[in-house]
Motif scaffolding. Structure first.
Motif, mmCIF file in Angstrom:
data_model
loop_
_atom_site.group_PDB
_atom_site.id
_atom_site.type_symbol
_atom_site.label_atom_id
_atom_site.label_comp_id
_atom_site.label_asym_id
_atom_site.label_seq_id
_atom_site.Cartn_x
_atom_site.Cartn_y
_atom_site.Cartn_z
ATOM 1 N N MET A 54 1.265 -1.077 -0.131
ATOM 2 C CA MET A 54 0.171 0.048 0.359
ATOM 3 C C MET A 54 0.673 1.565 0.198
ATOM 4 O O MET A 54 0.640 2.365 -0.017
ATOM 5 N N ASP A 55 2.361 1.060 0.270
ATOM 6 C CA ASP A 55 2.992 2.310 0.364
ATOM 7 C C ASP A 55 3.688 2.127 -0.580
ATOM 8 O O ASP A 55 4.174 1.624 -1.314
ATOM 9 N N VAL A 56 2.622 3.806 -1.583
ATOM 10 C CA VAL A 56 3.408 4.332 -2.911
ATOM 11 C C VAL A 56 4.857 4.598 -3.072
ATOM 12 O O VAL A 56 5.217 5.342 -3.597
ATOM 13 N N ALA A 57 5.452 5.023 -1.793
ATOM 14 C CA ALA A 57 6.480 5.932 -2.168
ATOM 15 C C ALA A 57 7.887 4.813 -2.091
ATOM 16 O O ALA A 57 8.687 5.366 -1.964
ATOM 17 N N ALA A 58 7.381 4.296 -1.713
ATOM 18 C CA ALA A 58 8.309 2.338 -1.550
ATOM 19 C C ALA A 58 7.486 1.533 -3.006
ATOM 20 O O ALA A 58 8.296 0.317 -2.795
ATOM 21 N N GLY A 59 6.914 1.817 -3.940
ATOM 22 C CA GLY A 59 6.773 0.993 -5.033
ATOM 23 C C GLY A 59 5.311 0.799 -5.269
ATOM 24 O O GLY A 59 5.431 -0.202 -6.009
ATOM 25 N N GLY A 60 4.876 1.023 -4.031
ATOM 26 C CA GLY A 60 3.613 -0.285 -3.834
ATOM 27 C C GLY A 60 2.108 0.490 -4.869
ATOM 28 O O GLY A 60 2.616 1.558 -5.780
ATOM 29 N N SER A 61 1.412 0.403 -4.779
ATOM 30 C CA SER A 61 0.407 0.156 -6.576
ATOM 31 C C SER A 61 -0.482 0.932 -5.390
ATOM 32 O O SER A 61 -1.460 1.056 -4.124
ATOM 33 N N TRP A 62 -0.657 2.550 -5.696
ATOM 34 C CA TRP A 62 -1.794 3.593 -5.727
ATOM 35 C C TRP A 62 -2.892 3.574 -5.572
ATOM 36 O O TRP A 62 -4.140 3.704 -5.058
ATOM 37 N N HIS A 63 -4.088 1.986 -6.242
ATOM 38 C CA HIS A 63 -4.903 1.670 -6.405
ATOM 39 C C HIS A 63 -5.578 1.773 -4.487
ATOM 40 O O HIS A 63 -6.888 1.630 -3.829
ATOM 41 N N PHE A 64 -4.859 0.910 -3.695
ATOM 42 C CA PHE A 64 -5.755 0.518 -2.041
ATOM 43 C C PHE A 64 -5.482 2.166 -2.086
ATOM 44 O O PHE A 64 -6.641 2.158 -1.203
#
Length: 316
Positions: A170-180
């Motif tokens: 869930m962490d977009v700052a670490a490359g996670g997915s935006w959709h969460f």
């Protein structure tokens, strides 16, 4: 009334095509499921919500829990061979999804698990084998954590568990997915996708199914997600993920056998497997050959046989 065509499996490892069947837009209670002989549509008022579910077969109960953006139909091809292997197969629509009720308010995974626990009791079972995929894996884990003595064996697939790895995804700052994060903003997500359901969902379906979704299945899912509250109900599954993680971390480790499954072309298995090993003491893993994210439709013969072996205790 719409026209639908589906392909299903009639015995382990063997696939057969079905003729076109009339599918009633709102399934009638007690009505047969088109193309699935021996399965019926049912409804139950449980835990304050009306749950649509499909039931067939006989023997110990197996509960199949779908993910987003799908409904019970994501398990459709796997259900006949699993029933033929000696199980009562139960495939519900989660609250907020498909033909189940869409109550207002947030849906924690514990709330959704309690819906299913009440449904299993309503159907006369005191124990169950649980299979979850995607969001359904999170619900299945919450069910097993809340009622560990009533879950014989647990299967988790194509997901990450809240509290045990999901937060990294869930962490977009670490490359996670935006959709969460987008889905968790339920009001905004509902507003921006209104009238654009097919445009929004087609991208997910194409990625999750490796482009193999049938036109008939797509139309059935669009019917569900275009229905009043359909998109909002789906987004509600995401709104409580941080809270769900805290609840999961506070629960005791699971003691029942756990099987982690991922499609050969689905999500990388490591994050779910590592999380499951934190959350449970007896964990094993396998890969569904040829499958993408949608393990319930991509290789149903293999999946039904693998599940039957695991539930019968004859497979690792």
């Amino acid at each position: 009334m719409t026209r639908q065509s589906f392909s299903t499996t009639t015995c382990l490892g063997k696939q057969s095509s079905l003729l076109e069947e009339d599918v009633i837009t709102t399934p009638p209670p007690g009505g047969p499921v088109a193309g699935l002989p021996g399965f019926t549509h049912r409804y139950a008022e449980v835990n304050g919500v009306r749950l649509h579910h499909v039931v067939g077969g006989s023997g110990p109960a197996v509960l199949l829990v779908h993910g987003w953006p799908f409904t019970w139909t994501g398990w459709r091809p796997t259900m006949p061979p699993l029933a033929a292997a000696g199980f009562t197969v139960i495939a519900p629509d989660l609250r907020g999804s498909g033909d189940s009720g869409k109550p207002a308010g947030r849906y924690t995974k514990r709330d959704e698990a309690e819906d299913l626990h009440h449904l299993v009791a309503h159907l006369g079972f005191t124990e169950v084998d649980l299979v979850g995929t995607d969001i359904g894996s999170m619900v299945a884990h919450a069910y097993a954590a809340a009622h560990p003595t009533e879950v014989r064996r647990l299967v988790l697939s194509e997901a990450a568990l809240p509290g045990f790895g999901l937060e990294r995804l869930m962490d977009v700052a670490a490359g996670g997915s935006w959709h969460f994060g987008f889905h968790a903003q339920v009001d905004l997500a509902e507003m921006l996708t209104a009238g654009r359901e097919d445009a929004y969902l087609d991208g997910f379906w194409s990625m999750m199914t490796a482009g193999r979704m049938t036109p008939a299945h797509r139309e059935e899912l669009l019917r569900a997600y275009r229905a009043p509250g359909g998109m909002r109900g789906g987004f509600e599954h995401y709104a409580t993920l941080v809270e769900d993680g805290r609840a999961a971390r506070a629960a005791a480790r699971l003691e029942m056998p756990v099987l982690v499954l991922n499609g050969e072309h689905g999500l990388p298995q490591r994050i779910l497997l590592d999380g499951a090993r934190e959350a449970a003491t007896d964990v094993r893993a396998d890969v569904v050959p040829g499958s993408a994210h949608t393990i319930g439709t991509d290789n149903p013969g293999w999946l039904a046989e693998r599940l039957a072996d695991f539930f019968h205790g004859s497979g690792a």
